[in-house]
Write an enzyme that holds these catalytic residues in place. Structure first.
Site, PDB file in Angstrom:
ATOM      1  CE  LYS A   1       6.935 -24.433 -18.253  1.00 54.35           C
ATOM      2  NZ  LYS A   1       6.455 -23.674 -17.074  1.00 54.35           N
TER       3      LYS A   1
HETATM    4  C1  LIG Z   1       5.114 -23.328 -16.920  1.00 53.53           C
HETATM    5  C2  LIG Z   1       4.652 -23.022 -15.540  1.00 53.53           C
HETATM    6  C3  LIG Z   1       3.275 -22.987 -15.215  1.00 53.53           C
HETATM    7  C4  LIG Z   1       2.190 -23.190 -16.245  1.00 53.53           C
HETATM    8  O1  LIG Z   1       2.112 -24.497 -16.729  1.00 53.53           O
HETATM    9  P1  LIG Z   1       1.278 -24.848 -18.046  1.00 53.53           P
HETATM   10  O2  LIG Z   1       1.630 -26.254 -18.361  1.00 53.53           O
HETATM   11  O3  LIG Z   1       1.775 -23.886 -19.111  1.00 53.53           O
HETATM   12  O4  LIG Z   1      -0.155 -24.643 -17.757  1.00 53.53           O
HETATM   13  C5  LIG Z   1       2.915 -22.759 -13.896  1.00 53.53           C
HETATM   14  N1  LIG Z   1       3.849 -22.542 -12.934  1.00 53.53           N
HETATM   15  C6  LIG Z   1       5.171 -22.568 -13.213  1.00 53.53           C
HETATM   16  C7  LIG Z   1       6.137 -22.298 -12.117  1.00 53.53           C
HETATM   17  C8  LIG Z   1       5.629 -22.809 -14.515  1.00 53.53           C
HETATM   18  O5  LIG Z   1       6.943 -22.818 -14.786  1.00 53.53           O
END
Ligand SMILES: *Cc1c(COP(=O)(O)O)cnc(C)c1O
Length: 486
Positions: free
Chosen positions: A126
């Site tokens: 993220k």
């Molecule tokens: C947010 C997150 C996801 C999921 O991602 P999306 O964009 O919501 O599909 C998967 N793995 C981790 C570690 C995350 O922080």
């Protein structure tokens, strides 16, 4: 480039208008009017711009991709924002998103690698988008002479990524709600040890859904929302999705030698934001063979791609799993893909997401000829993984390749193995580092995962957090006390 709503609203907006907004006025999500096409000459040029991840290559590639979608920030400013965001100092490596090869190509499959997206400040992918968002917000707010108070709810990764992106930024305050005592000690330490005056951690006496309800209530109080300039940074934000498109190109260039090759990506998915960026890259012309959606026990998306039925779960039916960042009851970005799948028919999307879902909690496209195209035309397949699969995959990956992967990435690796093809490299997106989910790593391997040196001892640092009841009015009072009404 103009942006439209997936639910057919007639207004068109520019990038900086939707940057600070959440949903479109009709409840839809924003998408570009069309996807810019990357022809063979451009792809070749971008490959040399990225320059195999030489210093500055990723930032230069990001500028190329973003320029196609952002025409209301001067090019020199946008370039400077990309260069400020994607630095070796922040990501610890000049490539920013290096590939790690796990399996060499063989006669029966095209090899498997991990794309490391988790070397940013909070050790989850993220950061890749949120760090850019922080710089874009600061830029745009100062241009407008405005301020923004970001209110969010988090069960872990989103909140910390948002706080590390917004800390110390002019014009931005963050009020982040998290369920008191429910995040991992590492995640709590990451967030609560921040001492920046513009970051407010609020631990709610309740569960994640209580936090989310408060955010919804505050956002629905339009007078308060306008008066206190409340905004969000959730995963439906188009700028976040756009930032993620860049690393599909960077992954492709690293996994191939020539632009005639194809690559598949497996994406551990929750809200469908990450893999939706892959869909956008593919629509732009990046030679992606297959986009593999990997879910955990919360298999809303796997069910759709297998059956054509999209069925949101009640929060009581959402499993608490060992890949918690994928524990979702509905996938908030999924509407963007369905809009494309249904030939960009906003009225149909409104009927499905605005009406059928709220009335029946489900819709069924199994009899619609468009459904088959999810696989044939758009390249989507899916699979799911359970706690036992996760443990086995973490153990096997460590024993066979000496690499420790996190629980979410393990869901990806498990499902990737089910969809490999000869001649097509499979790139699994590494969405977090194992230290964030140490308990499950210990369960799988019998030992602690490695801790990056900058996180040594963070659990012992002083904490800055306000514990509060799950009460919307109390949160509004707190926000009002900590910022001036416009
Ligand atoms: C947010 C997150 C996801 C999921 O991602 P999306 O964009 O919501 O599909 C998967 N793995 C981790 C570690 C995350 O922080």
């Amino acid at each position: 480039m103009l942006y439209l709503s997936t639910r057919g609203h007639p207004d068109r907006k520019r990038f900086c208008e939707i940057l600070l907004e959440g949903l479109a006025p009709d409840g839809g999500l924003y998408l570009p009017e069309s996807y810019p096409q990357v022809d063979a000459a451009t792809l070749a040029r971008w490959r040399s711009v990225f320059n195999d991840g030489a210093p500055g290559g990723y930032a230069a590639l990001a500028f190329e991709v973003l320029s196609l979608y952002i025409d209301d920030i001067p090019a020199a400013d946008l370039k400077a924002l990309c260069e400020k965001t994607y630095t070796e100092a922040v990501y610890g490596t000049p490539q920013i998103v290096p590939l790690k090869r796990l399996e060499k190509p063989s006669d029966t499959q095209g090899g498997l690698c991990l794309e490391a997206l988790s070397n940013g400040p909070t050790l989850a992918f993220k950061d890749m988008a949120m760090q850019l968002l922080g710089n874009l917000f600061e830029y745009e707010l100062s241009r407008r002479g405005e301020e923004l108070n970001i209110l969010g709810a988090t069960s872990g990764d989103t909140g910390s990524a948002a706080e590390y992106a917004m800390r110390g930024k002019r014009g931005v305050r963050v009020f982040m709600l998290s369920p008191h005592g429910r995040m991992s000690p590492f995640q709590q330490a990451q967030m609560f040890s921040l001492m920046d005056q513009n970051i407010h951690n609020i631990a709610i006496e309740g569960v994640f859904d209580d936090c989310q309800d408060i955010v919804k209530n505050v956002s629905n109080d339009l007078d308060f929302k306008r008066g206190y300039k409340i905004g969000t940074v959730n995963s439906i934000n188009w700028a976040r999705l756009l930032a993620q498109v860049v690393y599909y190109f960077a992954g492709y260039f690293q996994a191939t030698k020539t632009d005639s090759q194809k690559v598949s990506f497996t994406v551990p998915s929750g809200n469908f934001g990450n893999v939706c960026a892959g869909h956008v890259a593919r629509m732009m012309g990046l030679p992606i063979d297959t986009l593999v959606v990997a879910t955990n026990e919360n298999d809303v998306l796997d069910e759709f791609f297998r059956t054509g039925v999209y069925r949101v779960r009640a929060s009581a039916d959402t499993h608490e799993t060992s890949s918690p960042s994928m524990d979702i009851s509905k996938a908030s970005n999924f509407e963007r893909f369905v809009f494309d799948l249904l030939g960009r028919d906003g009225a149909r999307v409104q009927a499905l997401f605005g009406e059928a879902l709220s009335r029946q909690g489900r819709f069924d496209l199994s009899a619609d000829p468009a459904f088959a195209q999810a696989a044939t035309r758009y390249g989507f397949v899916s699979g799911k993984s359970t706690h036992a699969d996760r443990l086995r995959t973490i153990k096997d990956t460590y024993e066979q390749h000496g690499v420790v992967i996190d629980t979410h990435t393990a869901d990806g690796v498990k499902v990737a193995h089910e969809h490999q093809k000869p001649g097509v490299p499979m790139v699994v997106l590494e969405t977090a580092l194992p230290i964030k989910f140490a308990e499950t790593i210990v369960e799988a391997l019998g030992r602690q995962p490695e801790r990056p040196p900058q996180f040594e001892g963070i659990e012992a640092l002083p904490k800055r957090v306000q514990v509060m009841p799950a009460d919307t009015a109390a949160i509004q009072t707190y926000i009002a006390a900590h910022c001036a009404r416009a």
